[in-house]
Design a protein around this motif. Structure first.
Motif, PDB file in Angstrom:
ATOM      1  N   VAL A  30       0.855  -1.179   0.000  1.00  0.00           N
ATOM      2  CA  VAL A  30       0.000   0.000   0.000  1.00  0.00           C
ATOM      3  C   VAL A  30       0.894   1.234   0.000  1.00  0.00           C
ATOM      4  N   ALA A  31       0.262   2.430  -0.139  1.00  0.00           N
ATOM      5  CA  ALA A  31       1.030   3.669  -0.309  1.00  0.00           C
ATOM      6  C   ALA A  31       1.962   3.948   0.859  1.00  0.00           C
ATOM      7  N   SER A  32       1.544   3.594   2.089  1.00  0.00           N
ATOM      8  CA  SER A  32       2.385   3.885   3.253  1.00  0.00           C
ATOM      9  C   SER A  32       3.561   2.931   3.381  1.00  0.00           C
ATOM     10  N   GLN A  33       3.630   1.902   2.516  1.00  0.00           N
ATOM     11  CA  GLN A  33       4.652   0.885   2.652  1.00  0.00           C
ATOM     12  C   GLN A  33       5.676   0.908   1.515  1.00  0.00           C
ATOM     13  N   THR A  34       5.805   2.046   0.844  1.00  0.00           N
ATOM     14  CA  THR A  34       6.955   2.224  -0.039  1.00  0.00           C
ATOM     15  C   THR A  34       8.196   2.403   0.832  1.00  0.00           C
ATOM     16  N   LEU A  35       9.349   2.191   0.279  1.00  0.00           N
ATOM     17  CA  LEU A  35      10.571   2.300   1.073  1.00  0.00           C
ATOM     18  C   LEU A  35      10.753   3.704   1.641  1.00  0.00           C
ATOM     19  N   SER A  36      10.451   4.724   0.838  1.00  0.00           N
ATOM     20  CA  SER A  36      10.588   6.098   1.335  1.00  0.00           C
ATOM     21  C   SER A  36       9.650   6.360   2.499  1.00  0.00           C
ATOM     22  N   ASN A  37       8.416   5.854   2.401  1.00  0.00           N
ATOM     23  CA  ASN A  37       7.448   6.102   3.464  1.00  0.00           C
ATOM     24  C   ASN A  37       7.740   5.277   4.709  1.00  0.00           C
ATOM     25  N   ILE A  38       8.232   4.079   4.517  1.00  0.00           N
ATOM     26  CA  ILE A  38       8.664   3.281   5.672  1.00  0.00           C
ATOM     27  C   ILE A  38       9.768   4.023   6.423  1.00  0.00           C
ATOM     28  N   ARG A  39      10.664   4.661   5.678  1.00  0.00           N
ATOM     29  CA  ARG A  39      11.763   5.380   6.314  1.00  0.00           C
ATOM     30  C   ARG A  39      11.246   6.531   7.176  1.00  0.00           C
ATOM     31  N   VAL A  40      10.332   7.363   6.642  1.00  0.00           N
ATOM     32  CA  VAL A  40       9.906   8.541   7.404  1.00  0.00           C
ATOM     33  C   VAL A  40       9.038   8.151   8.600  1.00  0.00           C
ATOM     34  N   VAL A  41       8.350   7.019   8.513  1.00  0.00           N
ATOM     35  CA  VAL A  41       7.601   6.544   9.674  1.00  0.00           C
ATOM     36  C   VAL A  41       8.576   6.042  10.742  1.00  0.00           C
ATOM     37  N   ASN A  42       9.586   5.310  10.316  1.00  0.00           N
ATOM     38  CA  ASN A  42      10.608   4.828  11.253  1.00  0.00           C
ATOM     39  C   ASN A  42      11.318   5.956  11.985  1.00  0.00           C
ATOM     40  N   ASP A  43      11.487   7.084  11.299  1.00  0.00           N
ATOM     41  CA  ASP A  43      12.222   8.210  11.885  1.00  0.00           C
ATOM     42  C   ASP A  43      11.550   8.753  13.145  1.00  0.00           C
ATOM     43  N   ALA A  44      10.294   8.403  13.377  1.00  0.00           N
ATOM     44  CA  ALA A  44       9.564   8.936  14.527  1.00  0.00           C
ATOM     45  C   ALA A  44       9.962   8.275  15.836  1.00  0.00           C
TER      46      ALA A  44
END
Length: 409
Positions: free
Chosen positions: A306-320
């Motif tokens: 899904v859209a939230s599970q692209t590599l870029s989006n996984i990265r910015v979620v992890n950054d939290a």
């Protein structure tokens, strides 16, 4: 012996013999000097799994576990429970006797007396080298007795049935079938983690895979009641109840997420909402992990699904957050995940109708390649820390136990 196993099974044994269940493990045997720790945890888990059956005792014995029962025992319940114990490679109903040839022969004939097979083999493992016969010699001797008794012929390559003999510590162990276990590591040997559990297909499967690695999971479910129905909560309770069959004790945090969603919806760009939902979930899950002394988070995320599970989006979620996030399904395709969900029994629960909290206030075109700098800029403006604390104070905590499966507050 398989055909004789009824709800209340009774065994007539040869003299100087006892009936038992022999449990073999695989990966535990590679643990070197730490193997005793893993064996003891597996032993404790077996005792817990069988605690409401006719269990006698569970003993460690030279690279295997022996489970003893009284003369009458509930075989279907015992077999069903052992199939769900992580760490077991296979288990077998067996007879343990002395090392006289007469006792070994009698026990082997008892194991092999059930007809319906035309070919067989005898496999002997002899860890006690003082035993006067070699493994091939004992196999040939017992094989000849079985041929005389049953009329079946020996086939060493592709037998219809096998007789297994283990010689160890002045004892002989004889059995004729191997019932597959789940393998993996005993639940509870690999520290704690917090699993973000939706009532969908993926996260229960990811949780199951981590329990298989010995991780003790604390579950967190985010819901948007009253904007959604109670369905996701009820489905999640059923999923935790099922997963507790594999780790015996579970704790579920039910976190009301609606206030956080509304704050994000009002104060962030629409195409970034889902990412900030995820970041808030991760932040609160990390807060719970610190409270529970857990070392990591676990999610059912699958790269690109899904859209939230692209590599870029996984990265910015992890950054939290600071804790590591384990994603055991990251490289699986959906068919593989669904097949495993069917295998472990979560699929039917996960496909019950429900409204996911993340489906609320979702934009038509969510961001798929978020810019970390922009995310941090928006995050500073949101400043959700105090709200996260308030929401967690409202969380409901439910405890589960197995075999006593009813949740207790």
């Amino acid at each position: 012996m398989k055909n004789e196993m009824t709800s209340e099974m009774k065994i007539d044994l040869p003299p100087n013999s006892r009936f038992c269940m022999v449990v073999h493990y695989a990966e535990i045997g590679l643990k070197g000097s730490n193997r005793g720790l893993f064996e003891n945890q597996l032993r404790r888990n077996i005792i817990r799994a069988l605690s409401d059956t006719t269990l006698g005792s569970v003993e460690r014995s030279f690279g295997r576990l022996l489970i003893y029962f009284p003369k009458s025992f509930d075989w279907p319940a015992i077999s069903s429970r052992l199939k769900n114990v992580f760490g077991i490679a296979h288990f077998s109903p067996a007879v343990i006797t002395d090392q006289s040839i007469g006792s070994i022969t009698q026990a082997a004939l008892m194991q092999m007396k059930q007809g319906g097979y035309k070919t067989f083999r005898v496999t002997t493992k002899r860890s006690q080298k003082e035993f006067p016969m070699t493994s091939p010699e004992l196999s040939a001797l017992i094989g000849a007795a079985i041929v005389k008794e049953t009329g079946a012929r020996v086939d060493l390559s592709n037998p219809e049935k096998s007789c297994f003999i283990e010689i160890f510590n002045k004892n002989s162990l004889i059995y004729s079938e191997k019932i597959a276990g789940l393998g993996g590591l005993p639940s509870g040997v690999s520290e704690r983690a917090v699993s973000l559990l939706s009532s969908g297909i993926d996260s229960p499967v990811a949780s199951w895979k981590m329990i298989k690695r010995g991780v003790r999971l604390i579950f967190v479910h985010f819901h948007s009641v009253p904007a959604t129905t109670q369905a996701s909560i009820e489905n999640t309770k059923q999923l935790v109840k099922l997963l507790t069959e594999y780790q015996y004790k579970s704790k579920l945090y039910l976190v009301p997420f609606l206030a956080v969603q509304q704050q994000i919806m009002i104060n962030s760009p629409a195409d970034y909402r889902v990412l900030f939902y995820r970041r808030s979930m991760f932040r609160m899950a990390e807060m719970i992990a610190l409270r529970e002394r857990a070392a990591a988070l676990v999610t059912g995320e699958n790269v690109g699904q899904v859209a939230s599970q692209t590599l870029s989006n996984i990265r910015v979620v992890n950054d939290a957050i600071q804790l590591p996030v384990l994603r055991p399904l990251a490289g699986e395709d959906k068919k593989e995940i669904i097949n495993l969900a069917h295998q472990i029994g979560t699929f039917d629960i996960s496909t019950e109708p429900y409204e996911d909290c993340c489906s609320l206030y979702v934009p038509r075109h969510p961001e798929t390649k978020a810019d970390p700098k922009k995310i941090e800029e928006i995050a500073r403006q949101l400043d959700l820390n105090e709200l996260h604390e308030q929401v967690l104070e409202q969380a409901e905590i439910i405890k589960f136990r197995h075999p006593e499966q009813l949740p207790t507050p």
